[in-house]
Design an enzyme around this catalytic site. Structure first.
Site, mmCIF file in Angstrom:
data_model
loop_
_atom_site.group_PDB
_atom_site.id
_atom_site.type_symbol
_atom_site.label_atom_id
_atom_site.label_comp_id
_atom_site.label_asym_id
_atom_site.label_seq_id
_atom_site.Cartn_x
_atom_site.Cartn_y
_atom_site.Cartn_z
ATOM 1 N N ASN A 118 -15.500 -4.582 7.690
ATOM 2 C CA ASN A 118 -14.245 -5.236 8.065
ATOM 3 C C ASN A 118 -13.708 -4.475 9.262
ATOM 4 O OD1 ASN A 118 -11.692 -6.257 8.361
ATOM 5 N ND2 ASN A 118 -10.898 -5.503 6.408
ATOM 6 N N LYS A 141 -11.245 -5.091 11.113
ATOM 7 C CA LYS A 141 -9.777 -5.149 11.254
ATOM 8 C C LYS A 141 -9.422 -5.444 12.723
ATOM 9 C CE LYS A 141 -9.372 -2.300 7.184
ATOM 10 N NZ LYS A 141 -8.619 -1.322 6.412
ATOM 11 N N HIS A 198 -6.846 -9.693 1.755
ATOM 12 C CA HIS A 198 -6.837 -8.246 2.020
ATOM 13 C C HIS A 198 -5.415 -7.709 1.823
ATOM 14 C CE1 HIS A 198 -7.235 -4.395 3.987
ATOM 15 N NE2 HIS A 198 -8.541 -4.533 3.840
ATOM 16 N N GLU A 254 -3.748 -5.710 3.468
ATOM 17 C CA GLU A 254 -2.948 -5.682 4.704
ATOM 18 C C GLU A 254 -2.335 -7.054 4.990
ATOM 19 O OE1 GLU A 254 -6.084 -3.974 7.073
ATOM 20 O OE2 GLU A 254 -5.889 -2.120 5.910
ATOM 21 N N GLU A 308 -10.256 -3.194 -3.784
ATOM 22 C CA GLU A 308 -9.817 -2.211 -2.801
ATOM 23 C C GLU A 308 -8.494 -1.599 -3.249
ATOM 24 O OE1 GLU A 308 -11.798 -3.080 1.228
ATOM 25 O OE2 GLU A 308 -9.875 -4.094 1.222
ATOM 26 N N GLY A 317 -8.106 3.573 4.217
ATOM 27 C CA GLY A 317 -7.763 4.284 5.449
ATOM 28 C C GLY A 317 -7.105 5.630 5.221
ATOM 29 N N SER A 350 -12.060 3.873 1.996
ATOM 30 C CA SER A 350 -12.630 5.153 2.434
ATOM 31 C C SER A 350 -14.065 5.358 1.977
ATOM 32 C CB SER A 350 -11.729 6.318 1.986
ATOM 33 O OG SER A 350 -10.444 6.194 2.554
HETATM 34 P P1 13P Z 1 -11.347 1.954 5.062
HETATM 35 O O1 13P Z 1 -12.839 1.940 4.799
HETATM 36 O O2 13P Z 1 -11.013 2.267 6.495
HETATM 37 O O3 13P Z 1 -10.614 2.781 4.075
HETATM 38 O O4 13P Z 1 -10.854 0.440 4.860
HETATM 39 C C1 13P Z 1 -11.243 -0.240 3.732
HETATM 40 C C2 13P Z 1 -10.852 -1.662 3.881
HETATM 41 O O5 13P Z 1 -9.680 -1.997 3.881
HETATM 42 C C3 13P Z 1 -11.917 -2.661 4.047
HETATM 43 O O6 13P Z 1 -11.427 -3.955 3.938
#
Ligand code: 13P
Length: 251
Positions: A9, A11, A96, A98, A168, A174, A214
């Site tokens: 992903n 982002k 997601h 976010e 997640e 992150g 992560s």
């Molecule tokens: P990270 O791997 O940067 O923690 O992000 C995970 C994520 O949100 C994947 O959709």
């Protein structure tokens, strides 16, 4: 049986030129590898058609990171599921954290998005997961169950069978703080039970459930070794070909 999948992903990262270069690099790396999982990259809308032109989707699947909750019309700035599908993309990340957190996406909205994704032949990678407070106060199993029930339990078993889920934990995204392999396995087994309770064991056993938060080359093998962890949804580590391939090769 269910598939193992490692999906990136990206982002809101990479310009078009950087993204095309990264996709070409991953595509080339996969040509010389024999991954034991399906590999997918989910990229910004602006990159989809160009990335599709430089990858071989038989070895590297392509997806979007979102789609609209309407099919077409006066929704300035939105990108519909048919538009995503028309680029050649086969997957779409939906729900997601976010999107839920920063853009107010509710379960009702997400149900519409899943409907449209399925109607347009896209495989939704549907994200669920609790925030830190819910992990700490012990309500995480109920929270995740409710996210699944509210957004997805209106679908038929046949429709549900087309979904990929991604657990997640928001506190792990992150932050560098990964869920332990045991925490991931406990939740993935719980999610599979929730699915079995509604759709039966066969549908539950056939659903791929990815872990995200992560995930990196150094912890992927331990996570993927767990029986209910069927792969990963990778943020930061998907932006470097070597790191991403390190995770792919953890299978
Ligand atoms: P990270 O791997 O940067 O923690 O992000 C995970 C994520 O949100 C994947 O959709």
């Amino acid at each position: 049986m269910r598939k193992n999948i490692v999906a990136g992903n990206w982002k809101m990262n990479t310009t078009l030129q950087e993204g095309v270069a990264l996709a070409e690099e991953v595509n080339a790396a996969l040509a010389g590898a024999q991954p034991k999982c399906d590999v997918v990259i989910c990229v910004p809308f602006t990159h989809l058609a160009s990335v599709n032109a430089v990858i071989d989707q038989n070895r590297l699947g392509l997806g979007a990171e979102n789609c609209a909750d309407h099919e077409k019309g006066a929704y300035t700035g939105e990108v519909s599921a048919p538009m995503v599908a028309s680029t050649g993309a086969k997957y779409v990340i939906l729900g997601h954290s976010e999107r839920r957190q920063y853009y107010g996406e509710t379960s009702e909205i997400l149900t519409e998005k899943v409907k449209l994704a399925l109607a347009n032949g896209l495989t939704p990678i549907f994200c669920i997961g609790e925030v830190l407070e819910e992990r700490e106060n012990g309500t995480y199993n109920e929270v995740v169950k409710k996210q699944i029930e509210d957004a997805l339990f209106g679908f038929s078993a046949e429709e549900f069978g087309k979904l990929v889920l991604a657990y997640e934990p928001v506190w792990a995204i992150g932050t560098g703080k990964t869920a332990t392999a045991e925490q991931a396995e406990d939740m993935h087994a719980h999610i599979r039970n929730v699915i079995a309770g509604k759709y039966g064991q066969e549908v539950a056993d056939n659903t791929s459930i990815l872990y995200g938060g992560s995930c990196k080359p150094s912890n992927a093998a331990e996570l993927f070794a767990k029986p209910d962890v069927d792969g990963g949804l990778i943020g930061g580590a998907a932006l470097k070909c070597d790191d991403f391939m390190g995770i792919v090769n953890a299978f």
